[in-house]
Design an enzyme around this catalytic site. Structure first.
Site, PDB file in Angstrom:
ATOM      1  N   ASP A  22      -7.321   1.530  -7.953  1.00 58.05           N
ATOM      2  CA  ASP A  22      -5.975   1.868  -7.487  1.00 58.05           C
ATOM      3  C   ASP A  22      -4.936   0.916  -8.048  1.00 58.05           C
ATOM      4  OD1 ASP A  22      -7.227  -0.087  -5.669  1.00 58.05           O
ATOM      5  OD2 ASP A  22      -5.434   0.106  -4.429  1.00 58.05           O
ATOM      6  N   GLU A  72       0.845  -1.204   0.000  1.00 58.68           N
ATOM      7  CA  GLU A  72       0.000   0.000   0.000  1.00 58.68           C
ATOM      8  C   GLU A  72       0.878   1.250   0.000  1.00 58.68           C
ATOM      9  OE1 GLU A  72      -3.315   0.552   0.084  1.00 58.68           O
ATOM     10  OE2 GLU A  72      -4.193  -1.407   0.590  1.00 58.68           O
ATOM     11  N   HIS A  79      -3.946  -3.178  -8.059  1.00 61.17           N
ATOM     12  CA  HIS A  79      -5.195  -3.726  -7.529  1.00 61.17           C
ATOM     13  C   HIS A  79      -6.292  -3.714  -8.598  1.00 61.17           C
ATOM     14  CE1 HIS A  79      -8.060  -3.852  -3.787  1.00 61.17           C
ATOM     15  NE2 HIS A  79      -8.064  -4.971  -4.478  1.00 61.17           N
TER      16      HIS A  79
END
Ligand SMILES: [Zn+2]
Length: 286
Positions: free
Chosen positions: A203, A155, A193
């Site tokens: 994203d 992330e 993703h």
């Protein structure tokens, strides 16, 4: 002859090679006698406490469900843990590294990632690489139907509307290099993703530098100097599918493809230029 070959040969020469008959194998039934999932739940419910299953409870239940009760059990002794074979990149859509870390540590959120990278390039690992983090959700790539089981989730602290700072991308590239080498992850298996969940996710955003990653050996990119028109019988749906995309919601898949490779236009249709890019990628890698 190398020294490491010698002992093995000696063993082979002198081993009694009689084949084990199956009725000579000791069948250990201890594991299958463990109480099943239903028993574990009943045990939990019997206490006055509200039924909250911890991560440990869930893993315990999975380990029980992983044993097939309809067959005999003879435990093997040689094994380890499966390695990750994909990396999925996300942007957090949150406002800070601290907020993201908090989110992944709250009971109700049910999301996590292996790594979080701050805008300043600080890398925080939140889960052992060998464990299955909950970052991809319902997802598919090629014939892989559970991306969480095979991937590492990274992330990037970014709200989705801003560029990714140099320090953050540099830290990401160093981390990717380490992971690629350590787990021998194929370069085509570095994905976003939205690649693996195009109908649900967007994203990382158009600001993410996919070309730069591909130049460093993480993911694919097209050859801008060789964008020829595809032949008349070229099926762009098949090409997207062969690349790995789930095309069951084709419009969303086209948007995911364009967000990554076209960037300047993310409409739901493929222009002639977009088809050239897709054809180039298809011929180059697939
Ligand atoms: Zn995501």
């Amino acid at each position: 002859m190398s020294s490491c070959g010698t002992p093995k040969q000696r063993v082979l020469q002198h081993t009694n090679t009689s084949v084990l008959r199956v009725d000579n194998i000791k069948i250990n039934t201890d594991s299958v006698k463990l109480p099943g999932t239903a028993d574990l739940l009943a045990e939990k419910q019997a206490t006055a406490m509200p039924l909250i299953l911890t991560t440990e409870d869930n893993i315990k239940m999975m380990m029980r469900e992983g044993i097939n009760r309809n067959v005999d059990w003879a435990e093997a002794i040689h094994y380890d843990i499966r390695k990750p074979n994909f990396v999925i990149i996300h942007h957090t859509a949150q406002h800070s590294l601290a907020q993201t870390i908090r989110t992944f540590q709250l009971e109700h959120t049910k999301v996590s990632a292996h790594y979080v990278i701050g805008k300043d390039g600080r890398v925080v690992q939140m889960l052992n690489d060998y464990l299955r983090s909950w970052h991809a959700g319902r997802s598919k790539w090629g014939n892989v139907t559970d991306m969480n089981s095979v991937s590492l989730g990274i992330e990037l602290d970014n709200n989705g509307r801003e560029i990714f700072p140099e320090a953050q991308i540099n830290a990401l590239l160093i981390l990717l290099d380490t992971l690629k080498t350590k787990y021998q992850i194929p370069f085509t298996n570095f994905l976003g993703h939205a690649d693996v969940a195009p109908a649900r996710k967007n994203d990382p955003s158009v600001f993410f530098p996919w070309k730069r990653l591909a130049d460093r050996g993480f993911g694919v990119w097209y050859d801008e100097s060789n964008l020829v028109s595809p032949p008349d019988n070229f099926s762009f749906v098949d090409a997207l599918r062969i690349m790995g995309y789930d095309v069951s919601n084709l419009n969303k898949t086209i948007v995911a493809f364009k967000r990554k490779f076209i960037v300047t236009d993310v409409e739901e249709t493929l222009t002639d230029y977009d088809k050239r890019v897709l054809y180039n990628l298809y011929r180059r890698y697939f």
